[in-house]
Scaffold this motif. Structure first.
Motif, mmCIF file in Angstrom:
data_model
loop_
_atom_site.group_PDB
_atom_site.id
_atom_site.type_symbol
_atom_site.label_atom_id
_atom_site.label_comp_id
_atom_site.label_asym_id
_atom_site.label_seq_id
_atom_site.Cartn_x
_atom_site.Cartn_y
_atom_site.Cartn_z
ATOM 1 N N SER A 25 0.800 -1.231 0.000
ATOM 2 C CA SER A 25 0.000 0.000 0.000
ATOM 3 C C SER A 25 0.830 1.276 0.000
ATOM 4 C CB SER A 25 -0.960 -0.010 1.196
ATOM 5 O OG SER A 25 -0.239 -0.065 2.406
ATOM 6 N N GLY A 26 2.152 1.160 -0.152
ATOM 7 C CA GLY A 26 2.971 2.374 -0.180
ATOM 8 C C GLY A 26 3.392 2.774 1.218
ATOM 9 N N LEU A 27 4.347 2.061 1.786
ATOM 10 C CA LEU A 27 4.756 2.228 3.183
ATOM 11 C C LEU A 27 6.224 2.626 3.247
ATOM 12 C CD1 LEU A 27 3.233 -1.161 4.412
ATOM 13 C CD2 LEU A 27 2.133 1.070 4.525
ATOM 14 N N ALA A 28 6.664 3.024 4.473
ATOM 15 C CA ALA A 28 8.095 3.194 4.701
ATOM 16 C C ALA A 28 8.715 1.794 4.665
ATOM 17 C CB ALA A 28 8.343 3.842 6.046
ATOM 18 N N VAL A 46 12.177 1.177 -1.893
ATOM 19 C CA VAL A 46 11.015 1.815 -2.511
ATOM 20 C C VAL A 46 9.711 1.149 -2.078
ATOM 21 C CG1 VAL A 46 9.985 2.506 -4.723
ATOM 22 C CG2 VAL A 46 12.477 2.358 -4.492
ATOM 23 N N GLY A 47 9.715 -0.172 -1.973
ATOM 24 C CA GLY A 47 8.498 -0.891 -1.605
ATOM 25 C C GLY A 47 8.608 -2.353 -1.977
ATOM 26 N N VAL A 48 7.551 -3.094 -1.671
ATOM 27 C CA VAL A 48 7.570 -4.553 -1.871
ATOM 28 C C VAL A 48 6.350 -4.989 -2.682
ATOM 29 C CG1 VAL A 48 7.050 -6.680 -0.605
ATOM 30 C CG2 VAL A 48 8.978 -5.270 0.095
ATOM 31 N N ARG A 49 6.603 -5.869 -3.634
ATOM 32 C CA ARG A 49 5.498 -6.510 -4.374
ATOM 33 C C ARG A 49 5.419 -7.964 -3.930
ATOM 34 N NH1 ARG A 49 6.797 -6.223 -10.209
ATOM 35 N NH2 ARG A 49 8.040 -8.100 -9.839
ATOM 36 N N ILE A 79 18.342 -11.495 3.531
ATOM 37 C CA ILE A 79 17.668 -10.195 3.485
ATOM 38 C C ILE A 79 16.548 -10.108 4.531
ATOM 39 C CG2 ILE A 79 15.994 -10.887 1.699
ATOM 40 C CD1 ILE A 79 16.336 -8.031 0.496
ATOM 41 N N ALA A 80 16.387 -8.919 5.067
ATOM 42 C CA ALA A 80 15.235 -8.627 5.942
ATOM 43 C C ALA A 80 14.629 -7.316 5.448
ATOM 44 C CB ALA A 80 15.684 -8.487 7.393
ATOM 45 N N VAL A 81 13.302 -7.251 5.406
ATOM 46 C CA VAL A 81 12.607 -6.052 4.917
ATOM 47 C C VAL A 81 11.499 -5.703 5.911
ATOM 48 C CG1 VAL A 81 11.294 -5.022 3.014
ATOM 49 C CG2 VAL A 81 13.021 -6.757 2.515
ATOM 50 N N THR A 82 11.534 -4.485 6.435
ATOM 51 C CA THR A 82 10.455 -4.038 7.318
ATOM 52 C C THR A 82 9.663 -2.950 6.638
ATOM 53 O OG1 THR A 82 11.442 -4.667 9.426
ATOM 54 C CG2 THR A 82 9.955 -2.791 9.477
ATOM 55 N N LEU A 83 8.336 -3.090 6.706
ATOM 56 C CA LEU A 83 7.436 -2.099 6.116
ATOM 57 C C LEU A 83 6.571 -1.528 7.228
ATOM 58 C CD1 LEU A 83 7.285 -4.729 3.689
ATOM 59 C CD2 LEU A 83 7.012 -2.511 2.568
ATOM 60 N N HIS A 89 2.266 3.448 12.993
ATOM 61 C CA HIS A 89 3.425 2.607 13.302
ATOM 62 C C HIS A 89 3.173 1.103 13.130
ATOM 63 C CE1 HIS A 89 6.165 5.740 14.736
ATOM 64 N NE2 HIS A 89 5.123 6.298 15.295
ATOM 65 N N HIS A 90 2.055 0.712 12.539
ATOM 66 C CA HIS A 90 1.878 -0.725 12.282
ATOM 67 C C HIS A 90 2.969 -1.184 11.324
ATOM 68 C CE1 HIS A 90 -2.600 -1.117 13.478
ATOM 69 N NE2 HIS A 90 -1.778 -1.294 14.479
ATOM 70 N N ALA A 91 3.630 -2.276 11.682
ATOM 71 C CA ALA A 91 4.782 -2.689 10.876
ATOM 72 C C ALA A 91 4.900 -4.207 10.831
ATOM 73 C CB ALA A 91 6.057 -2.081 11.440
ATOM 74 N N ILE A 92 5.442 -4.677 9.725
ATOM 75 C CA ILE A 92 5.675 -6.116 9.493
ATOM 76 C C ILE A 92 7.090 -6.279 8.947
ATOM 77 C CG2 ILE A 92 5.064 -8.033 7.922
ATOM 78 C CD1 ILE A 92 3.032 -7.785 10.079
ATOM 79 N N GLN A 93 7.773 -7.339 9.395
ATOM 80 C CA GLN A 93 9.091 -7.641 8.833
ATOM 81 C C GLN A 93 9.046 -8.985 8.100
ATOM 82 O OE1 GLN A 93 13.784 -7.483 10.039
ATOM 83 N NE2 GLN A 93 12.375 -7.992 11.675
#
Lengths: 168, 464
Positions: A25-28, A46-49, A79-83, A89-93
């Protein structure tokens, strides 16, 4: 309005549609890699698909600022990716191992452009003026695809770091 | 290192997200966003630890981490490589970092649930500017070139001239009211701050009450804060200054944690969220304790809608002014003002204007006074107002002295440090705000007259 995450994720074998919608959805978006000496590197991405099989994800990284990231991935693929949704502040890694690294295609760039626009809105929400947020560069970029091995709750608080799902 | 850590001060204020990457010994990286990085000196930063999370576990195995920092205005980025040195569990740094956490916890009803576990100190090994993260623009340079403080006092030594002007005004103040005026006017005029308030500490009730303010319109006087409650209460309890550069972000962070706690075994320890005093949309706040001879006198609170309004420099600089103001307030509070020897009752009593009426109601349960059904004041100032209103309405008199109020046992002024003058200032301001046609007018040193343009009626009610 975004749905609360944790109740929707737990017990899933793969990234379900609700979680995929959130992640795309376009997150940090921050990416961690590491080198041969286990020195980590951190870069804003930039983001994750989320790919069709829901077991792979592709993160887009800006070439100019991600040379160390790409070198690390070439070395070990970890690799680790946090969005994070900045307003609440809802976040997922997501953690995993890279399966493919390639220069972004036209379709990739279309996705990256959409994610970037979402992130610009997020960062403007927390107070960054548009004349600066619109200067964030993201092209040319690479598409880094990885197999999602584990999903973690990353919202700040007592449950941060809890593993929501690990690949069999 | 070509870039100094102190060049990145603005990046530490947490307005935009800061990423931290760590790596376990088995080679698995981890990344999360931080709310706060504290600059210590040119080679060290501190991170606050509230939960024993994966970052903390990785650092225990492999002490090196990477941080991604962005400038909150221009978004220019720097990459830091840091190495964990030690955790501190007490001491000045711990207390300072704990205060910030306590404020978030207090505002979001998580006192005792969300707290600092340790202040983790890291050595900075590398600082690398990230070229190409933002497109070049003249605007960025323009924004960065702006001076951190817009002094209204011009000249080569503008900041010293401002401090001197403030100091002079405070020194010249003859009474508490003029002193508070000097402090608030100087702060807002010389330092270009639009919103400021002074709260004094009531030791008998362990609460702070707003004596006067600038930039909030009418109605702010008398607002109260408990010791330890919110930003102002936390500063009063710790007696340490606190600067918040991203109040909205802090609250969102606190609420995110609260949602996590709501579903945990500690949920029953949560209490209600406390509304922020002052500006509802304040983005930065600087709160300075007023402490004299080790005693808490009050708090000076400044607010702005600009998230980067206050810098480290403001904090140090205004703290000097706050210390001087605190001493002056304490001196005025502790010395009983000399009274003019003339007897009361010499000034002329005004007659009410035809057709104007005011109805005052006293509620003995909490010593509250209402005017025309609207809350006016309570506690000791409420008792004082009710005494003088009764004597005024009965036609006995319209002039009163501070001495007689001190000697009236029914009012219950404390024998020492009664703060009578500040309570009378508060009462006068509340009357100005709520019913300006009823006034307390100083007639000479230590004495005042009650004037009314309206016909007054009084009643008492047992029902709150």
């Amino acid at each position: 309005m975004r749905a609360r995450l944790a109740p929707l994720i737990s017990g899933l074998a793969v990234i379900d549609e609700t979680l995929a919608d959130f992640l795309q959805s376009g997150l940090a978006c921050a990416v961690a890699t590491r080198d041969a000496r286990l020195v980590p590197d951190c870069v804003l991405a930039v983001g994750v698909r989320i790919e069709r099989d829901r077991r792979h994800a592709t993160v887009f990284v800006h070439d100019t600022i991600s040379r160390r990231t790409l070198a690390n991935l070439k070395h070990n693929g970890q690799i680790a990716v946090t969005l994070e949704h900045l307003p609440d502040h809802h976040a997922i890694q997501l953690k995993g191992e890279v399966t493919r690294v390639a220069a972004a295609t036209e379709a990739d760039i279309a996705d990256a452009t959409r994610f970037h626009a979402g992130f610009v809105k997020e960062i403007e929400y927390v107070g960054v003026a548009p004349r600066f947020s619109r200067r964030l560069a993201f092209l040319p970029c690479h598409a880094v695809t990885f197999r999602v091995e584990a999903i973690f709750e990353q919202t700040p608080g007592p449950k941060a770091g809890a593993c929501l799902k690990e690949a069999p | 290192m070509s870039t100094r850590l102190s060049d990145l001060m603005d990046c530490f204020q947490g307005v935009v997200p800061t990423g931290i990457a760590t790596c376990s010994l088995d080679g698995r990286p981890n990344v999360t966003f931080l709310s706060y990085v504290k600059y210590l000196d040119e080679r060290h930063v501190a991170l606050s630890c509230q939960f024993f999370n994966k970052t903390k576990r990785n650092i225990a195995e492999n002490p090196v981490a990477a941080i991604w920092l962005m400038h909150p205005v221009t978004l220019e980025a720097h990459r830091l490589v840091i190495r964990f040195l030690r955790s501190e569990f007490k001491g000045p740094l711990f207390d300072e970092m704990a205060l910030r956490i306590d404020v978030i916890a207090s505002h979001t009803g998580m006192s005792g649930v969300f707290r600092l576990l340790s202040a983790d100190i890291y050595e900075v090994l590398e600082i690398e500017p990230v070229e190409g993260h933002v497109l070049p623009a003249a605007e960025a340079a323009e924004a960065l070139a702006a001076p951190p403080v817009a002094f209204r006092v011009k000249g080569t030594r503008g900041e010293l001239a401002a401090l001197q002007a403030l100091s002079d005004r405070i020194s010249r103040a003859e009474c508490l009211e003029r002193l508070i005026d000097a402090l608030l006017d100087s702060t807002t005029e010389l330092f270009d701050v639009q919103h400021a308030m002074v709260l004094l500490y009531d030791e008998t009730r362990s609460r702070l009450y707003t004596l006067d303010s600038r930039g909030y319109g009418r109605g702010g006087s008398g607002a109260e804060v408990g010791l330890g409650e919110g930003l102002i209460g936390a500063v009063a309890r710790s007696r340490k200054p606190l600067r918040v550069s991203h109040a909205g972000s802090d609250l969102r962070y606190g609420r995110a944690i609260r949602r996590g706690v709501e579903g945990s075994k500690e949920a029953d320890k949560l209490s209600r969220e406390i509304p922020l005093p002052g500006l509802h949309d304040a983005q930065s706040q600087l709160v300075l304790p007023l402490v004299a001879r080790g005693r808490l006198v009050g708090v000076l609170a400044l607010e702005s809608r600009d998230p980067l309004k206050f810098s480290d420099w403001h904090e140090s600089f205004l703290n000097v002014a706050a210390n001087q103001a605190a001493l002056a307030i304490a001196n005025l509070q502790e010395q009983e003002e000399p009274e003019d020897a003339r007897p009361a009752g010499e000034s002329k009593r005004l007659k009410p204007l035809a057709g104007r009426k005011r109805a005052f109601t006293f509620y003995p349960q909490d010593d509250a006074v209402f005017v025309d059904g609207q809350y006016l004041i309570r506690n000791l100032p409420g008792r004082i107002l009710w005494k003088i209103l009764r004597e005024f309405v009965s036609g006995k008199r319209h002039e009163f002295t501070n001495r007689e109020l001190r000697l009236d046992n029914a009012l219950g002024l404390p024998p020492l440090k009664d703060n009578l003058e500040s309570r009378l200032i508060l009462l006068r301001k509340r009357l100005e705000e709520k019913c300006p046609d009823v006034r307390m007018v100083p007639v000479r040193r230590g004495a005042f007259a009650l004037e009314s343009d309206s016909e007054l009626t009084l009643s008492e009610s047992a029902q709150p």
